[in-house]
Design an enzyme around this catalytic site. Structure first.
Site, PDB file in Angstrom:
ATOM      1  N   LYS A   4       0.840  -1.209   0.000  1.00  0.00           N
ATOM      2  CA  LYS A   4       0.000   0.000   0.000  1.00  0.00           C
ATOM      3  C   LYS A   4       0.871   1.254   0.000  1.00  0.00           C
ATOM      4  CE  LYS A   4      -3.524   2.588   2.368  1.00  0.00           C
ATOM      5  NZ  LYS A   4      -3.919   3.097   3.630  1.00  0.00           N
ATOM      6  N   LYS A  79      -0.432  11.802   4.408  1.00  0.00           N
ATOM      7  CA  LYS A  79      -0.092  10.793   5.418  1.00  0.00           C
ATOM      8  C   LYS A  79       0.600   9.594   4.788  1.00  0.00           C
ATOM      9  CE  LYS A  79      -3.246   7.864   6.687  1.00  0.00           C
ATOM     10  NZ  LYS A  79      -2.785   6.538   6.278  1.00  0.00           N
TER      11      LYS A  79
END
Length: 131
Positions: A4, A79
């Site tokens: 990811k 983030k």
């Protein structure tokens, strides 16, 4: 997960590249819809151009068609890119494009009091250069 982090790193850089390419093409006189069709039938094809195009007016049902209301918020991209940079630091892997993308998405996230989609990098980059 590692996958990811790496996927979103590539997505962040690709969206910035597609945005810059479309902006330059538009300024040089090619319609963004025409340029997108060229991208999507050549080596520039990627998810950012083919499925989630950042240029308003090119596609329907994407954030750029809805004033960049978030599908994937710029704050989340900040983030995720920060996680990639932190992970790279742990293994001493340079990520210069990712570091620049992090700076740009941080500006996107701070550019509006309401949440913005990460594809609003197109809008950020379309502002006149200060040089």
């Amino acid at each position: 997960s590692v996958a990811k982090i790496c996927n979103n790193l590539v997505l962040a850089v690709c969206m910035a590249g597609v945005s810059e390419g479309l902006l330059l093409g538009r300024e040089l006189g090619i319609d963004p819809k025409v340029l997108t069709a060229i991208f999507n039938s050549s080596s520039a094809r990627c998810w950012s151009s083919d499925v989630y195009n950042p240029c308003p007016g090119v596609m329907q049902n994407v954030p750029s068609a809805n004033n960049f209301a978030p599908g994937f918020a710029a704050t989340l991209m900040v983030k995720d890119v920060a996680l990639a940079l932190s992970s790279a630091g742990e293994v001493k892997q340079a990520l210069p494009m990712t570091a620049l993308a992090h700076q740009l998405y941080t500006l996107v996230a701070a550019s509006s009091p309401s949440p913005r989609d990460f594809s609003a990098i197109f809008e950020l980059l379309s502002k006149p250069s200060k040089s």
